[in-house]
Design an enzyme around this catalytic site. Structure first.
Site, PDB file in Angstrom:
ATOM      1  N   LYS A 194       1.226   3.549   6.049  1.00 53.13           N
ATOM      2  CA  LYS A 194       1.539   2.645   4.941  1.00 53.13           C
ATOM      3  C   LYS A 194       3.039   2.397   4.901  1.00 53.13           C
ATOM      4  O   LYS A 194       3.834   3.315   4.751  1.00 53.13           O
ATOM      5  CB  LYS A 194       1.067   3.263   3.621  1.00 53.13           C
ATOM      6  CG  LYS A 194       1.414   2.402   2.410  1.00 53.13           C
ATOM      7  CD  LYS A 194       0.763   2.897   1.139  1.00 53.13           C
ATOM      8  CE  LYS A 194       1.211   2.079  -0.049  1.00 53.13           C
ATOM      9  NZ  LYS A 194       0.564   2.468  -1.294  1.00 53.13           N
ATOM     10  N   LYS A 247      -1.672  -0.355   6.619  1.00 53.24           N
ATOM     11  CA  LYS A 247      -1.395  -1.251   5.499  1.00 53.24           C
ATOM     12  C   LYS A 247       0.070  -1.639   5.495  1.00 53.24           C
ATOM     13  O   LYS A 247       0.908  -0.757   5.621  1.00 53.24           O
ATOM     14  CB  LYS A 247      -1.748  -0.504   4.212  1.00 53.24           C
ATOM     15  CG  LYS A 247      -1.479  -1.264   2.954  1.00 53.24           C
ATOM     16  CD  LYS A 247      -1.782  -0.389   1.769  1.00 53.24           C
ATOM     17  CE  LYS A 247      -1.286  -1.099   0.537  1.00 53.24           C
ATOM     18  NZ  LYS A 247      -1.071  -0.232  -0.557  1.00 53.24           N
TER      19      LYS A 247
HETATM   20  C1  PBG Z   1      -0.639   2.291  -4.860  1.00 55.22           C
HETATM   21  C2  PBG Z   1      -1.032   1.103  -4.067  1.00 55.22           C
HETATM   22  C3  PBG Z   1      -0.309  -0.075  -3.842  1.00 55.22           C
HETATM   23  C4  PBG Z   1      -1.163  -0.916  -3.137  1.00 55.22           C
HETATM   24  C5  PBG Z   1      -2.340  -0.238  -2.931  1.00 55.22           C
HETATM   25  N1  PBG Z   1      -2.224   1.020  -3.503  1.00 55.22           N
HETATM   26  C6  PBG Z   1       1.034  -0.473  -4.290  1.00 55.22           C
HETATM   27  C7  PBG Z   1       2.221   0.156  -3.736  1.00 55.22           C
HETATM   28  O1  PBG Z   1       2.171   1.065  -2.908  1.00 55.22           O
HETATM   29  O2  PBG Z   1       3.294  -0.238  -4.192  1.00 55.22           O
HETATM   30  C8  PBG Z   1      -0.843  -2.325  -2.706  1.00 55.22           C
HETATM   31  C9  PBG Z   1      -2.019  -3.209  -2.524  1.00 55.22           C
HETATM   32  C10 PBG Z   1      -1.722  -4.660  -2.414  1.00 55.22           C
HETATM   33  O3  PBG Z   1      -0.546  -5.111  -2.358  1.00 55.22           O
HETATM   34  O4  PBG Z   1      -2.699  -5.415  -2.374  1.00 55.22           O
HETATM   35  N2  PBG Z   1       0.405   3.036  -4.382  1.00 55.22           N
END
Ligand code: PBG
Length: 327
Positions: A194, A247
């Site tokens: 991520k 992601k």
């Molecule tokens: C929680 C999380 C996020 C997303 C999924 N889980 C936000 C982040 O990490 O700031 C983003 C999902 C999206 O942008 O569709 N941490």
């Protein structure tokens, strides 16, 4: 021309093109991320995500039925609580938003497969994904909270948990907590790869989870790095992750392919809010064909090696598969 191979021979008709297709899609590999919020009788549109809403628990059935009608059975819940505090206590409250949504969804729609995003950023007053020690997110302290969160999710009906906080060792900590409580069969889908990405912008508006100071770069990954992503994926598999997620998806298809080649568990990719927003915005302007671009980007994720796609377009993609436009 004396050509032995003429690749165009296999592109001669639609029937033939379908026969030799290398990537096949099925709605069973789609997961729909859905926002549920505290309150009553409300469905709120999300400006930066046209077509997406936040639902109170009593109204979420409307969307869940549309999903099931389209053939999508997998939902990942994101909770938007009315109360936030320093330690994100709403995240592990048995009467919290996610826990209530899970109980209702499980009772009303037993055919759904319920997944939860496990993170603290929607529940903390400072918007960071863990417990703060001064201005630094304390890794090991946060792990204790993640354990409490997953147990409360599973006890309320979550069938799979998906930690997205990016703390080190969280998969091991979560696996231990689940096993100790007897939930040995609950899979963990780890947001292993991520990146600290600006593509999450619309999500943070939707979930009210932007950090109140600083950024997430001390826990989410630097997008200049590739080997680090592979290492994260391998570490999480060693710690017991059942599925590895990459992601965002679109700008990270190289990572989907790398991870596919380096680990032997299913790979998921999350096509995040910014990817959806861009397609919707350009589509609304008439600058691109929204449906065709949506289909093309969904197929690219599977072609890169993912077998699971998390997308706000889940319903629409399932319908395109059904209509034979892709798949
Ligand atoms: C929680 C999380 C996020 C997303 C999924 N889980 C936000 C982040 O990490 O700031 C983003 C999902 C999206 O942008 O569709 N941490």
């Amino acid at each position: 021309m004396d050509l032995t191979m003429r690749p165009r021979r296999l592109r001669g008709s639609d029937t033939l093109r379908r026969m030799v297709r290398e990537t096949r899609l099925d709605p069973s590999s789609l997961i729909y991320p859905m926002f549920v919020m505290d309150g009553e009788n409300k469905v709120e549109g999300i400006e930066a995500l046209p077509g997406q809403n936040r639902y109170t628990v009593d109204r979420m059935g409307e969307e869940l039925e549309r999903l099931l009608d389209a053939g999508v059975n997998n939902v990942m819940f994101f909770g938007i609580p009315s109360h936030k505090d320093e330690v994100g206590s709403g995240a592990y409250d048995s009467e919290g938003i996610i826990q209530r949504a899970l109980r209702k969804a499980k009772k009303d729609y037993p055919e759904l497969y319920l997944i939860t995003d496990v993170c603290m950023c929607e529940y903390t007053s400072h918007g960071h994904c863990g417990i703060l020690c001064d201005h630094y997110v304390d890794n090991d302290k946060t792990l204790e909270y993640l354990q409490k969160i997953v147990l409360s999710h599973v006890e309320a009906g979550a069938q799979m948990v998906a930690p997205s906080d990016m703390m080190d060792g969280r998969v091991r900590a979560i696996r231990e907590a689940l096993d100790k409580a007897g939930h040995v069969t609950t899979p963990i889908m780890s947001y292993a790869v991520k990146y600290a990405s600006a593509f999450y912008g619309p999500f943070r508006e939707a979930a009210g989870s932007a950090p109140s100071f600083g950024d997430r770069k001390s826990y989410q990954m630097d997008y200049h790095n590739r080997l680090e992503g592979i290492r994260e994926a391998q570490l999480d598999v060693e710690e017991g992750a059942d599925i590895i997620m990459v992601k965002p998806a679109m700008s990270y298809l190289d990572m989907v392919r790398d991870v596919r080649e380096r680990v032997d568990v299913p790979v998921a990719a999350y096509s995040v809010s910014g990817e959806y927003a861009m397609i919707k915005a350009a589509g609304a302007k008439g600058w691109i064909d929204e449906e065709k671009v949506m289909c093309e980007s969904a197929v690219s994720v599977f072609r890169a090696g993912a077998s699971i796609l998390l997308t706000y377009f889940a319903k629409e993609i399932a319908n395109c598969i059904k209509d034979g436009k892709i798949g």
